[in-house]
Design an enzyme around this catalytic site. Structure first.
Site, short mmCIF file in Angstrom:
data_model
loop_
_atom_site.label_atom_id
_atom_site.label_comp_id
_atom_site.label_asym_id
_atom_site.label_seq_id
_atom_site.Cartn_x
_atom_site.Cartn_y
_atom_site.Cartn_z
N ARG A 1 17.80 -21.80 -9.82
CA ARG A 1 17.67 -19.99 -8.49
C ARG A 1 18.44 -19.14 -9.54
O ARG A 1 19.49 -18.78 -10.14
CB ARG A 1 18.84 -20.83 -7.78
CG ARG A 1 18.30 -21.83 -6.69
CD ARG A 1 16.77 -20.85 -5.76
NE ARG A 1 17.12 -21.61 -4.32
CZ ARG A 1 15.25 -23.25 -4.87
NH1 ARG A 1 15.18 -22.88 -6.21
NH2 ARG A 1 15.02 -23.44 -4.22
N ASP B 1 11.83 -17.83 -13.90
CA ASP B 1 10.92 -18.56 -13.01
C ASP B 1 11.27 -17.79 -11.81
O ASP B 1 10.60 -18.33 -10.08
CB ASP B 1 10.40 -20.47 -13.00
CG ASP B 1 9.73 -19.81 -11.92
OD1 ASP B 1 8.16 -19.70 -11.70
OD2 ASP B 1 9.36 -21.03 -10.81
N GLU C 1 14.42 -12.16 -5.98
CA GLU C 1 13.25 -12.48 -6.29
C GLU C 1 12.98 -12.18 -3.73
O GLU C 1 11.76 -12.25 -3.85
CB GLU C 1 12.98 -13.72 -6.23
CG GLU C 1 13.59 -15.15 -5.01
CD GLU C 1 13.49 -15.89 -6.02
OE1 GLU C 1 13.41 -16.21 -7.17
OE2 GLU C 1 12.31 -16.79 -5.39
N HIS D 1 8.74 -18.04 -9.27
CA HIS D 1 8.53 -18.32 -8.79
C HIS D 1 8.13 -19.45 -8.02
O HIS D 1 6.47 -20.47 -7.28
CB HIS D 1 9.77 -18.93 -7.43
CG HIS D 1 10.40 -19.37 -6.96
ND1 HIS D 1 11.52 -19.33 -6.63
CD2 HIS D 1 10.19 -21.22 -7.02
CE1 HIS D 1 12.10 -20.80 -5.87
NE2 HIS D 1 11.28 -21.81 -6.65
N1 LIG Z 1 11.10 -22.73 -10.02
C1 LIG Z 1 10.93 -23.64 -8.34
O1 LIG Z 1 9.93 -23.63 -8.18
C2 LIG Z 1 12.19 -24.40 -8.42
C3 LIG Z 1 11.39 -25.74 -7.52
C4 LIG Z 1 12.48 -27.46 -7.37
C5 LIG Z 1 13.63 -27.39 -7.30
N2 LIG Z 1 14.51 -25.64 -7.87
C6 LIG Z 1 15.70 -26.14 -8.49
O2 LIG Z 1 15.78 -26.71 -9.27
C7 LIG Z 1 17.15 -27.08 -8.76
C8 LIG Z 1 17.01 -28.83 -9.10
O3 LIG Z 1 16.42 -29.65 -8.55
P1 LIG Z 1 17.11 -30.95 -8.69
O4 LIG Z 1 15.68 -31.55 -7.85
O5 LIG Z 1 17.21 -31.57 -10.05
O6 LIG Z 1 18.00 -31.20 -7.86
P2 LIG Z 1 19.11 -32.70 -7.96
O7 LIG Z 1 19.68 -32.21 -6.85
O8 LIG Z 1 17.85 -34.01 -8.27
O9 LIG Z 1 19.62 -32.04 -9.57
C9 LIG Z 1 20.58 -31.45 -9.65
C10 LIG Z 1 21.79 -32.30 -10.17
O10 LIG Z 1 23.10 -30.54 -10.47
C11 LIG Z 1 24.09 -30.98 -10.71
N3 LIG Z 1 25.20 -30.55 -10.35
C12 LIG Z 1 25.01 -29.72 -9.51
N4 LIG Z 1 26.49 -28.64 -9.72
C13 LIG Z 1 26.39 -28.57 -10.40
C14 LIG Z 1 27.53 -27.90 -11.39
N5 LIG Z 1 28.06 -26.78 -11.28
N6 LIG Z 1 27.38 -28.00 -13.25
C15 LIG Z 1 27.07 -28.94 -13.20
N7 LIG Z 1 26.56 -29.92 -12.59
C16 LIG Z 1 25.20 -29.95 -11.10
C17 LIG Z 1 24.38 -32.61 -9.79
O11 LIG Z 1 25.06 -33.28 -9.90
C18 LIG Z 1 22.78 -32.92 -9.76
O12 LIG Z 1 22.66 -34.09 -11.01
C19 LIG Z 1 16.94 -26.97 -6.68
O13 LIG Z 1 18.49 -27.51 -6.67
C20 LIG Z 1 16.13 -25.81 -6.93
O14 LIG Z 1 17.02 -25.78 -7.17
C21 LIG Z 1 13.37 -24.19 -8.61
#
Ligand SMILES: NC(=O)c1ccc[n+]([C@@H]2O[C@H](COP(=O)([O-])OP(=O)(O)OC[C@H]3O[C@@H](n4cnc5c(N)ncnc54)[C@H](O)[C@@H]3O)[C@@H](O)[C@H]2O)c1
Length: 338
Positions: free
Chosen positions: A234, A258, A263, A295
């Protein structure tokens, strides 16, 4: 269930048309992004369906509630754009798509790394202009380099796996440690050590109060000079102004983005006939070593199918009124989401 789908993109429609046959929801699509100005258009819809750039703050949720909306089906994994405290107070239930092809986002992060490292954009543009010089195109082998993965959930783990395949040393920082990546040879470490040792850093944590500006001036100061930074998480995980300073000084060698802090009013829109009003983004776009995509990391056929399938299931479960497996509920940490 009758649902109004905001920010409906042309690329999603074939998936909704194909998959909704079995679910049988009454879906109405609008291309506009949901804001306080158009939230009243959902009057009479028990559910709305929102995308990552839609606004779901307290005023918008209040307008939706007054119009009879009780359910929000998010077509995203991230839910930092929803005021969950307000939703809970207003009696609006929200569900998200927690898991859809994590490979889509992980592979896009890798695409940004390769394109930046090997200066592909410059190289291709040059060749088109019949300039076959190689000056200024020197990259580095990823093999043997240290890659820092911040957030090793679904996407971060998929990304880490790919990078081990490249022969990289993978460092991981997460709130919890898992064995799967350790078995692959990845090492869990503190954020400070990850910053200090990594040649490439990729962000895969959700945006929360504690992860906001996780990469700020102080964090960048700890990094290797010339570090390649990638953000597909994000926008607000990075303090953009600090990143710009670091790009100017050369501390950050390249950045693949991305997502961008501001945004919401820019990405997913065709602004090619207007004047860009965001000076920070405009400055970012002047760097030859910055690559920005709007994105689109999730944008694969597999991911779109997954998003639509889960969204339809969420609508079905929300309508049934019982437990909803993908419901987003307010927790202590979420309550502090920014
Ligand atoms: N650019 C895109 O198109 C797109 C698409 C999907 C998701 N995303 C982003 O990717 C992120 C991750 O997605 P995911 O499916 O892997 O989520 P997920 O919930 O499977 O994994 C997130 C991980 O981050 C860890 N975490 C949370 N806060 C933390 C911190 N402060 N320090 C260290 N680790 C921390 C959690 O323990 C978890 O293991 C989503 O939250 C979303 O914002 C972006």
């Amino acid at each position: 269930m009758k649902a109004l789908v905001f920010s409906a993109h042309k690329f999603e429609r074939p998936f909704f048309d194909k998959l909704n046959g079995a679910a049988g929801h009454e879906l109405h699509f609008v291309e506009e992004r949901l804001t306080a100005r158009n939230a009243a258009s959902a009057h009479g819809f028990p559910a709305i369906c929102a995308f990552a750039q839609d606004c779901l703050d307290r005023p918008v949720l209040s307008i939706l509630r007054n119009g009879g909306t009780r359910f929000v089906a998010l077509r995203s994994a991230g839910f930092n754009h929803v005021d969950l405290a307000a939703a809970s107070e207003l009696g609006i239930r929200a569900a998200r798509v927690p898991a859809y092809s994590p490979y889509a986002v992980a592979e896009h992060a890798v695409a940004l790394i390769l394109a930046l490292d090997r200066k592909l954009y410059r190289a291709v543009t040059r060749v088109r202009e019949l300039n076959f010089s190689l000056d200024g195109l020197v990259g580095f082998d990823l093999h043997g380099r240290t890659v820092g993965v911040i957030g090793a959930g679904r996407i971060g783990s998929a990304f880490a796996r790919i990078m081990t395949g490249f022969g990289c040393k993978v460092l991981v920082h997460d709130l919890t440690e898992g064995n799967a990546l350790k078995t692959l040879g990845a090492r869990y470490t503190s954020l400070d050590e990850l910053f200090r040792l990594s040649d490439v850093i990729s962000l895969h944590v959700p945006l929360t109060a504690s992860s906001r500006h996780l990469v700020d001036a102080a964090a960048i100061e700890k990094m290797k000079t010339g570090v390649l930074l990638v953000n597909t998480g994000r926008g607000a995980l990075i303090d953009t102004k600090a990143l710009i300073d670091a790009l100017k000084s050369g501390k950050v060698g390249a950045a693949g983005l991305d997502v961008y802090e501001e945004e919401e009013n820019i990405f997913s829109r065709d602004l090619s006939s207007s004047v860009l009003q965001d000076d920070v983004l405009a400055r970012l776009m002047t760097f030859p070593n910055v690559m920005i995509t709007a994105h689109q990391a999730f944008l694969t056929e597999e991911a779109l199918r997954g998003i639509v399938e889960t969204t339809l299931l969420n609508l079905t479960e929300l309508e049934a009124g019982g437990s909803v497996q993908n419901e987003v509920k307010l927790s202590k940490e979420m309550g502090k989401l920014t």
